[in-house]
Scaffold this motif. Sequence first.
Motif, PDB file in Angstrom:
ATOM      1  N   ASP A 134      23.945  -8.814  19.605  1.00 27.60           N
ATOM      2  CA  ASP A 134      23.161  -7.875  18.789  1.00 27.60           C
ATOM      3  C   ASP A 134      22.337  -8.695  17.800  1.00 27.60           C
ATOM      4  OD1 ASP A 134      22.140  -5.552  17.693  1.00 27.60           O
ATOM      5  OD2 ASP A 134      23.854  -5.269  16.345  1.00 27.60           O
ATOM      6  N   PRO A 135      21.379  -9.467  18.316  1.00 25.69           N
ATOM      7  CA  PRO A 135      20.672 -10.419  17.460  1.00 25.69           C
ATOM      8  C   PRO A 135      19.663  -9.735  16.548  1.00 25.69           C
ATOM      9  CG  PRO A 135      19.688 -10.403  19.638  1.00 25.69           C
ATOM     10  CD  PRO A 135      20.900  -9.508  19.710  1.00 25.69           C
ATOM     11  N   PRO A 136      19.302 -10.412  15.443  1.00 26.28           N
ATOM     12  CA  PRO A 136      18.199  -9.886  14.618  1.00 26.28           C
ATOM     13  C   PRO A 136      16.902  -9.962  15.396  1.00 26.28           C
ATOM     14  CG  PRO A 136      18.780 -12.104  13.929  1.00 26.28           C
ATOM     15  CD  PRO A 136      19.806 -11.695  14.940  1.00 26.28           C
ATOM     16  N   ARG A 137      16.033  -8.977  15.223  1.00 22.30           N
ATOM     17  CA  ARG A 137      14.783  -8.940  15.959  1.00 22.30           C
ATOM     18  C   ARG A 137      13.611  -9.131  15.000  1.00 22.30           C
ATOM     19  NH1 ARG A 137      15.180  -7.302  21.208  1.00 22.30           N
ATOM     20  NH2 ARG A 137      13.239  -8.498  21.252  1.00 22.30           N
ATOM     21  N   LEU A 138      12.548  -9.738  15.546  1.00 16.00           N
ATOM     22  CA  LEU A 138      11.327  -9.976  14.779  1.00 16.00           C
ATOM     23  C   LEU A 138      10.177  -9.212  15.422  1.00 16.00           C
ATOM     24  CD1 LEU A 138      11.488 -13.866  14.322  1.00 16.00           C
ATOM     25  CD2 LEU A 138      12.497 -12.100  12.866  1.00 16.00           C
ATOM     26  N   LEU A 139       9.268  -8.727  14.597  1.00 14.79           N
ATOM     27  CA  LEU A 139       8.017  -8.137  15.051  1.00 14.79           C
ATOM     28  C   LEU A 139       6.915  -8.866  14.293  1.00 14.79           C
ATOM     29  CD1 LEU A 139       7.241  -5.861  17.031  1.00 14.79           C
ATOM     30  CD2 LEU A 139       7.071  -4.323  15.072  1.00 14.79           C
ATOM     31  N   ARG A 140       6.154  -9.696  15.016  1.00 18.39           N
ATOM     32  CA  ARG A 140       5.188 -10.587  14.372  1.00 18.39           C
ATOM     33  C   ARG A 140       3.812  -9.923  14.263  1.00 18.39           C
ATOM     34  NH1 ARG A 140       6.788 -16.266  14.659  1.00 18.39           N
ATOM     35  NH2 ARG A 140       8.854 -16.404  15.624  1.00 18.39           N
ATOM     36  N   PHE A 141       3.130 -10.208  13.130  1.00 15.51           N
ATOM     37  CA  PHE A 141       1.790  -9.692  12.882  1.00 15.51           C
ATOM     38  C   PHE A 141       0.908 -10.806  12.323  1.00 15.51           C
ATOM     39  CE2 PHE A 141       4.646  -6.102  12.424  1.00 15.51           C
ATOM     40  CZ  PHE A 141       3.994  -5.075  13.082  1.00 15.51           C
ATOM     41  N   SER A 142      -0.384 -10.678  12.554  1.00 15.38           N
ATOM     42  CA  SER A 142      -1.325 -11.563  11.877  1.00 15.38           C
ATOM     43  C   SER A 142      -1.400 -11.125  10.414  1.00 15.38           C
ATOM     44  CB  SER A 142      -2.709 -11.490  12.524  1.00 15.38           C
ATOM     45  OG  SER A 142      -3.281 -10.200  12.341  1.00 15.38           O
ATOM     46  N   PRO A 143      -1.700 -12.060   9.496  1.00 18.29           N
ATOM     47  CA  PRO A 143      -1.694 -11.715   8.069  1.00 18.29           C
ATOM     48  C   PRO A 143      -2.705 -10.650   7.692  1.00 18.29           C
ATOM     49  CG  PRO A 143      -2.624 -13.902   8.428  1.00 18.29           C
ATOM     50  CD  PRO A 143      -2.003 -13.483   9.721  1.00 18.29           C
ATOM     51  N   GLY A 144      -3.740 -10.481   8.506  1.00 18.37           N
ATOM     52  CA  GLY A 144      -4.737  -9.470   8.196  1.00 18.37           C
ATOM     53  C   GLY A 144      -4.199  -8.050   8.200  1.00 18.37           C
ATOM     54  N   HIS A 145      -3.016  -7.857   8.808  1.00 18.26           N
ATOM     55  CA  HIS A 145      -2.420  -6.511   8.860  1.00 18.26           C
ATOM     56  C   HIS A 145      -1.497  -6.232   7.682  1.00 18.26           C
ATOM     57  CE1 HIS A 145      -4.099  -5.629  12.745  1.00 18.26           C
ATOM     58  NE2 HIS A 145      -3.463  -6.600  13.345  1.00 18.26           N
ATOM     59  N   TRP A 146      -1.260  -7.233   6.828  1.00 16.46           N
ATOM     60  CA  TRP A 146      -0.266  -7.082   5.771  1.00 16.46           C
ATOM     61  C   TRP A 146      -0.503  -5.838   4.914  1.00 16.46           C
ATOM     62  CZ3 TRP A 146       4.298  -8.862   3.957  1.00 16.46           C
ATOM     63  CH2 TRP A 146       4.604  -8.635   2.620  1.00 16.46           C
ATOM     64  N   ALA A 147      -1.682  -5.692   4.352  1.00 12.80           N
ATOM     65  CA  ALA A 147      -1.942  -4.594   3.420  1.00 12.80           C
ATOM     66  C   ALA A 147      -1.756  -3.234   4.092  1.00 12.80           C
ATOM     67  CB  ALA A 147      -3.358  -4.715   2.840  1.00 12.80           C
ATOM     68  N   ASN A 148      -2.264  -3.094   5.319  1.00  9.77           N
ATOM     69  CA  ASN A 148      -2.150  -1.804   6.002  1.00  9.77           C
ATOM     70  C   ASN A 148      -0.708  -1.473   6.358  1.00  9.77           C
ATOM     71  OD1 ASN A 148      -4.848  -1.091   5.893  1.00  9.77           O
ATOM     72  ND2 ASN A 148      -5.334  -1.996   7.877  1.00  9.77           N
ATOM     73  N   VAL A 149       0.096  -2.480   6.672  1.00  9.97           N
ATOM     74  CA  VAL A 149       1.506  -2.227   6.968  1.00  9.97           C
ATOM     75  C   VAL A 149       2.245  -1.861   5.686  1.00  9.97           C
ATOM     76  CG1 VAL A 149       3.668  -3.281   7.748  1.00  9.97           C
ATOM     77  CG2 VAL A 149       1.562  -3.680   9.035  1.00  9.97           C
ATOM     78  N   VAL A 150       2.002  -2.596   4.606  1.00  8.87           N
ATOM     79  CA  VAL A 150       2.652  -2.305   3.326  1.00  8.87           C
ATOM     80  C   VAL A 150       2.302  -0.905   2.855  1.00  8.87           C
ATOM     81  CG1 VAL A 150       2.696  -2.914   0.872  1.00  8.87           C
ATOM     82  CG2 VAL A 150       2.836  -4.707   2.605  1.00  8.87           C
ATOM     83  N   ASP A 151       1.046  -0.504   3.019  1.00  5.36           N
ATOM     84  CA  ASP A 151       0.595   0.809   2.553  1.00  5.36           C
ATOM     85  C   ASP A 151       0.956   1.935   3.505  1.00  5.36           C
ATOM     86  OD1 ASP A 151      -0.482  -0.443   0.353  1.00  5.36           O
ATOM     87  OD2 ASP A 151      -2.519  -0.530   1.167  1.00  5.36           O
ATOM     88  N   GLY A 152       1.541   1.613   4.642  1.00  6.20           N
ATOM     89  CA  GLY A 152       1.906   2.650   5.611  1.00  6.20           C
ATOM     90  C   GLY A 152       0.749   3.155   6.426  1.00  6.20           C
ATOM     91  N   VAL A 153      -0.385   2.454   6.372  1.00  4.45           N
ATOM     92  CA  VAL A 153      -1.547   2.858   7.166  1.00  4.45           C
ATOM     93  C   VAL A 153      -1.344   2.476   8.631  1.00  4.45           C
ATOM     94  CG1 VAL A 153      -4.024   2.508   7.504  1.00  4.45           C
ATOM     95  CG2 VAL A 153      -3.095   2.696   5.190  1.00  4.45           C
ATOM     96  N   LYS A 154      -0.796   1.301   8.857  1.00  2.00           N
ATOM     97  CA  LYS A 154      -0.542   0.839  10.219  1.00  2.00           C
ATOM     98  C   LYS A 154       0.938   1.049  10.533  1.00  2.00           C
ATOM     99  CE  LYS A 154      -0.905  -3.188  13.302  1.00  2.00           C
ATOM    100  NZ  LYS A 154      -1.585  -2.429  14.386  1.00  2.00           N
ATOM    101  N   THR A 155       1.223   1.883  11.516  1.00  2.84           N
ATOM    102  CA  THR A 155       2.608   2.190  11.908  1.00  2.84           C
ATOM    103  C   THR A 155       2.821   2.028  13.407  1.00  2.84           C
ATOM    104  OG1 THR A 155       2.086   4.541  12.152  1.00  2.84           O
ATOM    105  CG2 THR A 155       2.908   3.802   9.999  1.00  2.84           C
ATOM    106  N   ALA A 156       1.863   1.399  14.087  1.00  4.45           N
ATOM    107  CA  ALA A 156       1.995   1.198  15.524  1.00  4.45           C
ATOM    108  C   ALA A 156       1.322  -0.109  15.916  1.00  4.45           C
ATOM    109  CB  ALA A 156       1.373   2.358  16.300  1.00  4.45           C
TER     110      ALA A 156
END
Length: 241
Positions: A134-156
Motif C-alpha cells: 500500500d505504497p504512497p502515491r504521487l501525482l506530478r504536475f508542472s509548476p505552472g499548475h500550482w496556483a490553479n490547483v491550490v485555488d481549486g480551479v484545476k481538479t482534473a
Amino acid sequence: MLTAPEQRLLGAALDTASRLPADGTYLNTVASAVMDVHGDIYTGVNVGHFTGGPCAELVALGVAAAAGAGPISEIVAVGDEDRGVMPPCGRCRQVLLDQQPDCRVIVPKGDGDDDGSVPARELLPYPSQHPDADPPRLLRFSPGHWANVVDGVKTATTRLNDPAAPGPATLLFEFDDRYRSLPGAVESVEHVRFADITDTQAALERCTADELRTALRTHYYPGIVDDDVVDFVRFRVTGKG
C-alpha cells in the motif's frame, strides 16, 4: 536530460561515493541518494559482506525513513572509482515497485547518451505484485499548475502511461531545484480512448475536448494517437502544503 532536482540528487550521490574509503575496510563500493517530495536528500552506501548485505539504495531508503522523510520522488545509485550511475538490481527494483512505485530512478542510458530517469514501475515490465503493498502515491504536475490547483480551479488531469489510483496522493510540483507539494486525493480514474475524450471531461480542465487534445499533443505527448488510452484523473487538495 536530468531535471534540476535530479542533477542535485546525482551530485549528492557522487559526493558520497567520492568519500568511500579506498582501503576496502568496509567493502563499500556503491553510494545512493534519494530525494523526498520536499526536495530533501538522504544518502547511504552498500554494506558488502560474504553473507550478503543491503544495497546502497535500500540503505538510503532506510536513512530517509529513519529521518521521517516524505514519499520518495527520485533515487540514484553510483559506483565508486568514478564508475558513474548504476541501475538498480532486481531486488531493489521490486522493493521500489512495492514501496515507491511513482518515484523516478536515474539510470545510465548508454551509447554515449546522457543519464536519464524512468518511473520505478517501468524497471519491471512483468512485475510480481505484492498483495499487501500500500505504497504512497504521487501525482506530478508542472509548476505552472500550482496556483490553479491550490485555488481549486484545476481538479482534473489527463495522463498517458502514468497510472494513478483512487486514494490519498501527494501532489508534486517541480520548482527549480526543489519541490513543492500538497496533500491530496485521487477521487476517480476513467480510462478513455484519446479520440473519445468528451467535452464534459475537458470542461473540468476548463477547455473543450478539441482544445484538450491539442494541448496534450503539443505540450505533453507529441506522439499520442487516437487509439491510445489515457487516464482522466479527478483529484482534490486535502490540506495545505
